[in-house]
Design a protein around this motif. Structure first.
Motif, PDB file in Angstrom:
ATOM      1  N   CYS A  53       0.975  -1.491  -0.001  1.00 47.57           N
ATOM      2  CA  CYS A  53      -0.037  -0.153  -0.200  1.00 47.57           C
ATOM      3  C   CYS A  53       1.391   0.881   0.081  1.00 47.57           C
ATOM      4  O   CYS A  53       0.320   2.174  -0.424  1.00 47.57           O
ATOM      5  CB  CYS A  53      -1.400   0.101   1.123  1.00 47.57           C
ATOM      6  N   VAL A 355     -11.697   2.519  -7.263  1.00 48.57           N
ATOM      7  CA  VAL A 355     -11.246   1.720  -6.177  1.00 48.57           C
ATOM      8  C   VAL A 355     -11.030   2.285  -5.209  1.00 48.57           C
ATOM      9  O   VAL A 355     -11.525   1.624  -4.143  1.00 48.57           O
ATOM     10  CB  VAL A 355      -9.264   0.715  -6.383  1.00 48.57           C
ATOM     11  N   GLY A 356     -10.562   3.442  -5.407  1.00 47.77           N
ATOM     12  CA  GLY A 356     -10.514   4.854  -4.160  1.00 47.77           C
ATOM     13  C   GLY A 356     -11.436   4.697  -3.687  1.00 47.77           C
ATOM     14  O   GLY A 356     -11.599   5.062  -2.771  1.00 47.77           O
ATOM     15  N   LEU A 359     -13.163   2.249  -1.057  1.00 49.41           N
ATOM     16  CA  LEU A 359     -12.134   2.411  -0.371  1.00 49.41           C
ATOM     17  C   LEU A 359     -12.529   3.284   0.186  1.00 49.41           C
ATOM     18  O   LEU A 359     -11.814   3.133   1.948  1.00 49.41           O
ATOM     19  CB  LEU A 359     -10.413   2.416  -0.607  1.00 49.41           C
ATOM     20  N   LEU A 363     -13.114   2.771   4.716  1.00 52.16           N
ATOM     21  CA  LEU A 363     -12.334   3.795   5.666  1.00 52.16           C
ATOM     22  C   LEU A 363     -13.812   4.632   6.425  1.00 52.16           C
ATOM     23  O   LEU A 363     -13.309   4.754   8.271  1.00 52.16           O
ATOM     24  CB  LEU A 363     -11.871   4.179   5.122  1.00 52.16           C
ATOM     25  N   LEU A 381      -6.461   6.358  -5.306  1.00 53.80           N
ATOM     26  CA  LEU A 381      -5.441   6.016  -4.426  1.00 53.80           C
ATOM     27  C   LEU A 381      -4.904   7.225  -4.353  1.00 53.80           C
ATOM     28  O   LEU A 381      -3.887   6.323  -4.108  1.00 53.80           O
ATOM     29  CB  LEU A 381      -4.693   4.924  -5.572  1.00 53.80           C
ATOM     30  N   PHE A 427      -2.393   5.789   2.101  1.00 56.57           N
ATOM     31  CA  PHE A 427      -2.637   4.753   0.717  1.00 56.57           C
ATOM     32  C   PHE A 427      -1.924   5.943  -0.274  1.00 56.57           C
ATOM     33  O   PHE A 427      -2.530   6.256  -0.845  1.00 56.57           O
ATOM     34  CB  PHE A 427      -3.943   4.722   1.270  1.00 56.57           C
ATOM     35  N   LEU A 435     -10.084  -3.523  -5.549  1.00 57.05           N
ATOM     36  CA  LEU A 435     -10.793  -4.044  -4.584  1.00 57.05           C
ATOM     37  C   LEU A 435     -11.018  -4.946  -3.597  1.00 57.05           C
ATOM     38  O   LEU A 435     -11.492  -4.734  -2.593  1.00 57.05           O
ATOM     39  CB  LEU A 435     -12.431  -4.259  -5.768  1.00 57.05           C
ATOM     40  N   ASN A 437      -8.581  -6.760  -2.658  1.00 56.54           N
ATOM     41  CA  ASN A 437      -6.592  -5.875  -1.189  1.00 56.54           C
ATOM     42  C   ASN A 437      -7.380  -4.211  -0.236  1.00 56.54           C
ATOM     43  O   ASN A 437      -7.215  -5.052   0.602  1.00 56.54           O
ATOM     44  CB  ASN A 437      -6.271  -4.807  -2.567  1.00 56.54           C
ATOM     45  N   ALA A 438      -8.450  -3.635  -1.363  1.00 56.13           N
ATOM     46  CA  ALA A 438      -9.136  -2.863  -0.248  1.00 56.13           C
ATOM     47  C   ALA A 438      -9.696  -3.588   1.268  1.00 56.13           C
ATOM     48  O   ALA A 438      -9.789  -3.241   2.123  1.00 56.13           O
ATOM     49  CB  ALA A 438     -10.008  -1.972  -1.038  1.00 56.13           C
ATOM     50  N   GLN A 439     -11.074  -4.284   0.546  1.00 53.69           N
ATOM     51  CA  GLN A 439     -11.576  -4.769   1.624  1.00 53.69           C
ATOM     52  C   GLN A 439     -10.697  -5.929   3.055  1.00 53.69           C
ATOM     53  O   GLN A 439     -11.028  -5.766   4.526  1.00 53.69           O
ATOM     54  CB  GLN A 439     -13.159  -6.515   1.561  1.00 53.69           C
ATOM     55  N   VAL A 442      -8.476  -3.138   4.417  1.00 55.13           N
ATOM     56  CA  VAL A 442      -9.736  -2.663   5.823  1.00 55.13           C
ATOM     57  C   VAL A 442     -10.286  -3.262   6.612  1.00 55.13           C
ATOM     58  O   VAL A 442      -9.761  -3.194   8.251  1.00 55.13           O
ATOM     59  CB  VAL A 442     -11.030  -1.687   5.402  1.00 55.13           C
TER      60      VAL A 442
END
Length: 466
Positions: A53, A355-356, A359, A363, A381, A427, A435, A437-439, A442
């Motif tokens: 990240c 994706v951002g 995320l 968050l 991102l 980040f 997506l 990766n984001a899950q 977090v």
């Protein structure tokens, strides 16, 4: 790769013996020995996979096959300096020009972002005939060559720093009304007005400085340039309000200076909504100089300065040739072209926006759940998570942030902190960050924060694991 690769302990011992301690490592208490990277992942000597990240340098992904192929193919044919006529450098300049406002149409190629900012300073001084520089010091990015020597670092204020001044002579030691520190709770329009008023006072003070008071500067000090990252990163992933920089540019240009936008960490589609972060300031805002690096070569040493015909002509009028031995060589330009191809073919700018946004939403749910999260800000991102000790004082949660980053590393997620209080999780992963990766990230963040809160309730000390 060596037939008998060294273990991590031996490599670390050699590094400590041969390299200066000022050359710091990530996770110094327990550094990771990275031996391979692919996409948004890096792997240690044991084959353990980590979600990266941190690495905005590997912009389109570690070791992207098309970028690697472009470098390999050009290396087999020719690699030489830019004094020879070659298609790659002009093709690359043309492709870059298509991403920028029409006014920014002259390009210089270099090896690093630091060199790019150094050249931008030379261009600004030659064009304006002035010497002084205005920077947002809290928002500064470290530069390690002559530019960095000029922009003396301080404590979160706007400074005009004079070449030749000793650190104890810097402007930050003038009266406190010369200082400006952003307040996160302040209305954006109030913040902008305060900034404008501060710059006005700085310009007035410079103009009133007695002749000869600045060593090595032959005339009354005046402003050559204002430098700022379009989205200040080292300051803690700061998001200036729209209209912020156009207002600054008006003051600076009125004083005879130019506006330099540093896109080294935030350009090339990272913000999602636009290709360049300065475009977040409005469609009519155009800097006089733009500097780029890091992501421009996906890890290969490439950098660039884009400017106007007027600025370039003033530089040319000196009669001094600009030459960079490796800047703009055929291999570097082939790599740069490949990065642009990948961004386009894989639609990574749109991907960063999608994706951002996801995320940021995840968050935001954590902010509602964990009081330590004081603010979440970002585009695409490029996202910062501001950790605080309490809502009333907003004291930076520095120790907690360090502990959290250490725990995330133990859970195979690489993240780092920044900001004056080292309390902002930043980040800025490769643009192929997904997506899923984001899950995953977090989810691990949530579990560690929950555990931290339980430890605090039971009066346990939060310390990074050795």
């Amino acid at each position: 790769m060596a037939a008998n690769p060294r273990g991590k302990a031996e490599t670390l011992a050699r590094r400590r013996r041969l390299l200066s301690s000022s050359c710091r490592l990530f996770f110094p208490e327990d550094p990771i020995k990275i031996v391979r990277g692919q996409g948004q992942y890096v792997y240690d000597e044991q084959g353990t996979e980590y979600i990266d990240c941190i690495n905005n340098v590997a912009h389109v992904g570690h070791c992207h096959p098309l970028v690697v192929q472009a470098a390999h193919e050009q290396n087999q044919v020719l690699n030489t300096n830019s004094r020879y006529l070659h298609d790659n450098i002009v093709d690359y300049a043309q492709r870059l020009s298509e991403t920028l406002p029409e006014k920014l149409c002259v390009f210089y190629f270099l090896n690093s972002g630091s060199e790019a900012n150094d050249l931008a300073l030379r261009l600004a001084r030659q064009y304006t005939g002035h010497w002084d520089v205005v920077v947002l010091d809290q928002w500064r990015r470290h530069q390690w060559i002559s530019f960095g020597m000029c922009l003396v670092q301080g404590s979160g204020s706007i400074h005009v720093v004079r070449a030749g001044w000793r650190p104890e002579s810097k402007l930050s030691q003038r009266p406190s009304d010369m200082m400006w520190t952003p307040k996160w709770g302040m209305q954006r329009w109030q913040s902008l007005i305060l900034l404008g008023a501060t710059i006005s006072r700085i310009l007035l003070a410079c103009r009133s400085a007695p002749l000869g008071s600045v060593p090595n500067v032959p005339s009354c000090p005046q402003i050559a340039a204002f430098f700022a990252e379009s989205l200040p990163s080292v300051g803690g992933q700061v998001i200036p309000p729209a209209g912020f920089f156009p207002e600054v540019a008006e003051y600076i240009r009125r004083a005879g200076g130019v506006f330099v936008a540093d896109e080294i960490q935030v350009g090339f589609g990272r913000v999602g909504k636009h290709f360049w972060a300065f475009q977040l300031q409005g469609k009519d805002f155009v800097p006089d100089i733009v500097t780029m690096g890091k992501s421009i070569g996906n890890g290969h040493p490439v950098a660039c300065v884009a400017t106007t015909q007027a600025v370039a002509r003033a530089f040319e009028a000196t009669g001094v040739e600009y030459f960079n031995t490796f800047g703009g060589n055929p291999v570097s330009c082939a790599v740069g072209l490949a990065v642009l191809d990948v961004l386009e073919k894989e639609q990574l700018q749109a991907h960063a926006a999608h994706v951002g946004s996801f995320l940021m939403e995840l968050l935001g749910q954590q902010k509602a759940k964990h009081p330590i999260i004081g603010d979440i800000r970002g585009f695409g991102l490029f996202i910062g998570v501001d950790l605080i000790k309490d809502e009333a004082t907003r004291t930076p949660a520095t120790e907690e942030a360090a502990y959290l980053v250490s725990r995330l590393k133990d859970n195979y997620v690489l993240l780092s902190t920044d900001g004056p209080g080292r309390n902002v999780l930043k980040f800025k992963p490769p643009m192929c960050f997904s997506l899923d990766n984001a899950q995953q990230v977090v989810g691990k963040l949530d579990a560690i924060l929950t555990d931290m809160e339980e430890k605090v309730r039971s009066c346990e000390t939060l310390r990074p694991q050795p």
